[in-house]
Write an enzyme that holds these catalytic residues in place. Structure first.
Site, short mmCIF file in Angstrom:
data_model
loop_
_atom_site.label_atom_id
_atom_site.label_comp_id
_atom_site.label_asym_id
_atom_site.label_seq_id
_atom_site.Cartn_x
_atom_site.Cartn_y
_atom_site.Cartn_z
N ASN A 7 0.87 -1.17 0.00
CA ASN A 7 0.00 0.00 0.00
C ASN A 7 0.91 1.22 0.00
OD1 ASN A 7 -1.75 2.06 0.51
ND2 ASN A 7 -2.67 1.15 2.34
N ARG A 90 -2.52 -2.08 -3.50
CA ARG A 90 -3.72 -1.27 -3.30
C ARG A 90 -3.64 -0.08 -4.25
NH1 ARG A 90 -4.81 3.32 0.97
NH2 ARG A 90 -7.02 3.62 0.56
N HIS A 179 -12.78 3.08 0.20
CA HIS A 179 -12.80 2.03 1.24
C HIS A 179 -13.52 0.78 0.73
CE1 HIS A 179 -12.76 5.39 4.56
NE2 HIS A 179 -11.51 4.96 4.34
N ASN A 210 -9.88 7.19 10.69
CA ASN A 210 -9.53 8.58 10.49
C ASN A 210 -10.28 9.11 9.27
OD1 ASN A 210 -8.20 10.83 11.23
ND2 ASN A 210 -6.36 10.32 10.05
N ARG A 240 -11.42 15.79 7.86
CA ARG A 240 -12.21 16.22 6.69
C ARG A 240 -13.61 16.63 7.12
NH1 ARG A 240 -10.78 10.95 3.95
NH2 ARG A 240 -8.71 11.27 3.06
N ARG A 284 -9.79 9.35 20.92
CA ARG A 284 -9.33 9.12 22.30
C ARG A 284 -9.01 10.44 22.99
NH1 ARG A 284 -5.45 4.55 19.98
NH2 ARG A 284 -5.56 6.07 18.31
N GLY A 332 -14.71 2.35 14.88
CA GLY A 332 -15.83 1.39 14.87
C GLY A 332 -15.48 0.12 15.63
N GLU A 383 -8.10 -5.14 5.19
CA GLU A 383 -7.96 -4.83 3.76
C GLU A 383 -6.80 -5.61 3.14
OE1 GLU A 383 -8.45 -0.75 5.24
OE2 GLU A 383 -9.14 -0.28 3.22
#
Ligand code: ADP
Length: 399
Positions: A7, A90, A179, A210, A240, A284, A332, A383
């Protein structure tokens, strides 16, 4: 088969060597600060992490450093490069051309290059990684796995922007979504864990990291997703903005004498929960600040939770119902409070969270009560494994 998953970003390169039979990573690692100075963090499975200060002037040097680390007599995991059967890359944007993963050849490279306009920060970096691997591992088959491919099943009504049609015709301006590898892997796995028939199910996946996006997966096919032409659209993210009134761009530009470039940086890097809270992009930190009484941090998480819940509601409408809502990615998978707060908006759909079941981190679980009409689940995304699976399948087909 041993599959090297790459990646490649503009100044970093993440890798995993995966055994496609056991589906376990043999080594994972990351090259950072490529073109600046260089650092390689390499972790052979079950052993200590190793930090190597390396001079990494370019991506060729980074790939070379990864291959050396994998074959090193001390911290290596394979005897020689000949043990790497294939490489899976990727690639962020596959435009409309790529609806699934493909074996890389010159034609494919050209087509990926043609998508550079659509992802100017990502695709060129992905291509550099592919070039470096082809140079250093000639003859090893390689596959491209696209972030956009899974969402190519979206119907026209979901991907069309209400702009003059000529912009779609001239520039292919439409919604693509990202994603995709994660949404595909997680929705399929959620169906298995929830005991649903994937080909006959309505699943909403919330990839909350993120970067964050939601997808509506109907009968195993993506029919809508929250990111658009670029990853800026949709949910509120770490930095974003997600959806905003587009007129705000002109408004800020005039009030603050900012250029378009400045405003795009503002929306991509300085907004989201970071911008709203002024504290951090990391939940966090936000939760710690909120506990300490920081009202902006409290508000930022509530706006995030509310936006996510609204998207879930709209995707339940898009599919005329929902069987399962699934949480994945950093937030999540790990944050039970955020999951509970999002599900708190979903009572009307029949989602009833079981506090004890929800008290988990980073593992697969149903987090709703037995009598909850709609199940909610946590499914850690993977992934790299999904890329390795696609690569192994494509390469086996070549033999
Ligand atoms: P990326 O989009 O960079 O791949 P990740 O999926 O790794 O992001 O998610 C990173 C985000 O997940 C962090 O910014 C943080 O907000 C959240 N996160 C990770 N671990 C935890 C945790 N234990 N508790 C709460 N939030 C977490």
């Amino acid at each position: 088969m041993k599959i090297l998953v790459i990646n490649c970003g503009s100044s970093s390169l993440k890798y995993q060597l995966i055994d496609s039979e056991t589906e376990k990573a043999i080594a994972v690692g990351l090259c950072e600060r490529i073109g600046i100075d260089g650092r390689l963090v390499h972790t052979p499975a079950g052993r200590e992490k190793l930090v190597l200060e390396k001079v990494l002037p370019d991506h060729d040097a980074a790939v070379q450093a990864v291959l050396s680390a994998l074959t090193d007599s001390g911290h290596g995991v394979i005897g020689s490069l000949a043990e790497i059967d294939a490489v899976g890359h990727r690639v962020v944007h596959g435009g409309e051309r790529f609806t699934k993963s493909v074996v890389i050849d010159d034609d494919v490279l050209q087509a990926i290059r043609e998508c550079n306009d659509l992802a100017p920060l990502h695709n060129p970096a992905n291509l550099i990684g592919i070039d470096a691997c082809r140079k250093l591992m000639p003859g090893v088959p390689m596959a491209a796995v696209f972030d956009t491919a899974f969402h190519q099943t979206m119907p026209k009504k979901a991907y069309t922007y209400a702009l003059p049609y000529e912009y779609y015709e001239k520039y292919k301006i439409r919604r693509y979504g990202f994603h995709g590898t994660s949404h595909s892997y997680v929705s399929r796995r959620a169906a298995e864990v929830a005991g649903l028939d994937y080909g006959n199910s309505k699943i909403i996946v919330c990839h909350l990291g993120n970067g964050a996006s939601v997808s509506a997966v109907l009968n195993g096919r993506s029919v809508d997703t929250s990111m658009g032409l670029t990853p800026l659209e949709g949910l509120i993210m770490g930095t974003r903005s997600g959806d905003i009134d587009p007129a705000i761009i002109e408004f800020i530009s005039k009030k603050e004498q900012k250029s378009l470039d400045d405003i795009m940086t503002l929306l991509n890097k300085k907004s989201g929960v970071y911008g709203m809270s002024g504290v951090s992009s990391d939940f966090r930190d936000l939760e710690a600040a909120a506990t300490g009484g920081n009202q902006h941090a409290k508000d930022a998480t509530e706006v995030f939770v509310y936006r996510t819940a609204k998207y879930i509601g709209s995707y339940a409408a898009a599919m005329n119902g929902v069987d399962a809502v699934v949480f994945t990615a950093g937030l999540g998978e790990n944050d039970k409070v955020i999951r509970e707060r999002i599900c708190g908006y979903l009572g009307y759909l029949g989602v009833t969270v079981d506090a004890e079941r929800n008290n988990i981190r980073g593992k697969e679980a149903v987090i709703t009560t037995d009598d909850s009409r709609v199940k909610a689940l946590v499914i850690p995304t993977n992934e790299e494994l999904a890329i390795a699976r696609d690569t192994a399948a494509l390469v086996s087909g070549l033999q």
